[in-house]
Enzyme design. Structure first.
Site: not given
Length: 140
Positions: A49, A100, A112
């Site tokens: 990520c 994240h 993402h």
């Protein structure tokens, strides 16, 4: 009176910049969609990520970001959840010590690199993401 005259110009500039950012993010999604999540990965064959956000900011938005999520969380300015705009970094706490990050698009969507599905677009109002929301940072 002067403030009323300047406000529309600012809005037009902001609107144009948001539109440009959104277009770049849509292009990034087309090119990266489905790229698998690989922890430590940093390319089209596999990406995590924070590497994904770093690459998208560098290659599509012309901004430099640090490599890891915790460092990215220190960039830019804090933004309230109800004021998120395209290009904002959105952070989530996905585990006790796990973070994240994704990039805001529009209408509650964000781009993402998902652990389960690779690069994709998700929605902030999905139960999973809504319950794990941590912060938003604006770099533009």
């Amino acid at each position: 009176m002067a403030n009323q005259q300047r406000a529309p110009q600012q809005s037009a500039t902001d609107s144009g910049q948001r539109s440009s950012i959104l277009g770049a993010l849509e292009e990034a999604h087309r090119e990266w969609q489905g790229t698998p999540y690989i922890l430590g990965g940093s390319g089209i064959n596999g990406v995590d990520c924070s590497s994904f956000t770093q690459i998208i900011f560098r290659d599509y938005l012309g901004k430099t970001l640090p490599r890891n999520t915790r460092a990215q969380l220190q960039e830019g300015n804090s933004v309230r959840r109800n004021q998120i705009q395209p290009g904002d970094l959105i952070f989530f706490r996905t585990g006790r010590d796990l973070l994240h990050v994704g990039i805001a698009m529009e209408n509650g969507r964000f781009l993402h690199a998902s652990v389960s599905s690779g690069v994709m677009i998700s929605r902030l109002d999905q139960n999973y993401w809504a319950s794990r929301y941590l912060a938003t940072r604006r770099l533009f």
